[in-house]
Design an enzyme around this catalytic site. Structure first.
Site, mmCIF file in Angstrom:
data_model
loop_
_atom_site.group_PDB
_atom_site.id
_atom_site.type_symbol
_atom_site.label_atom_id
_atom_site.label_comp_id
_atom_site.label_asym_id
_atom_site.label_seq_id
_atom_site.Cartn_x
_atom_site.Cartn_y
_atom_site.Cartn_z
ATOM 1 N N ARG A 50 0.813 -1.223 0.000
ATOM 2 C CA ARG A 50 0.000 0.000 0.000
ATOM 3 C C ARG A 50 0.846 1.273 0.000
ATOM 4 N NH1 ARG A 50 -2.943 -2.580 -2.107
ATOM 5 N NH2 ARG A 50 -4.698 -3.728 -1.294
ATOM 6 N N HIS A 95 -9.499 -5.239 -9.862
ATOM 7 C CA HIS A 95 -8.372 -4.699 -10.631
ATOM 8 C C HIS A 95 -8.590 -4.886 -12.132
ATOM 9 C CE1 HIS A 95 -5.828 -3.492 -7.363
ATOM 10 N NE2 HIS A 95 -5.925 -4.679 -6.791
#
Length: 170
Positions: free
Chosen positions: A11, A49
């Site tokens: 992240r 995604h």
């Protein structure tokens, strides 16, 4: 650009940064996803995604194992190829009991030959404590050696933390 390695923690913003690098080339965009859906949460991530990339004009290739062979097949001038990510690929190869070191050397040797612009995304895993079990230590070692090999042949290397890229090479 020719070849780029983008590293960072989980992240950190590394994938977003890599996608932006590819988009700025104006070239035909190809996304190589190395992930596997071992559970519902991962399957959901992969589906999300895929949908995001489809809307952004990416051609997606899912290849959890034969990365070098796929790159050779899709290589062409006028393309930018984003590989996300090398550490997931290392995991896949370890789980298949493959010779990760030999495959990593083959991949690194291929990079300078590619006609496409290529961006590799990977997780930096060597900044923490020494893992307590042998498999985790082997993973860290395989990933670290692969990162060094790709960084050596890449034209540019970035480290991303908190969404901020630090250019390390190029």
């Amino acid at each position: 650009m020719s070849s780029v390695l983008v590293m960072g923690g989980a992240r950190s913003g590394k994938s977003r940064f890599a996608e932006d690098l590819c988009a700025r080339t104006g070239l035909e965009k190809h996304y190589v996803a190395t992930g596997r859906a071992f559970d519902d949460e991962m399957r959901s991530r992969i589906d999300r995604h895929k949908a995001d990339r489809a809307d952004a004009g990416w051609t997606t290739h899912e290849e959890p194992e034969a990365l070098a062979a796929l790159l050779q097949r899709i290589d062409a001038p006028g393309r930018t190829v984003l590989v996300d990510c090398l550490t997931v690929w290392v995991t896949n190869r370890m789980m298949a009991q493959a010779d990760v070191e030999a495959e990593g050397r083959r991949l690194a040797a291929l990079v300078p030959e590619l006609k496409a612009e290529i961006v590799f995304v990977t997780n930096e895993v060597g900044l923490g404590i020494v893992p307590e079990n042998a498999m985790a230590r082997a993973f860290r070692d395989h990933a670290g050696r692969l990162h060094q090999a790709i960084a050596a042949v890449a034209a540019e290397v970035y480290f991303v933390a908190a969404g901020l890229p630090l250019k390390m090479k190029g």
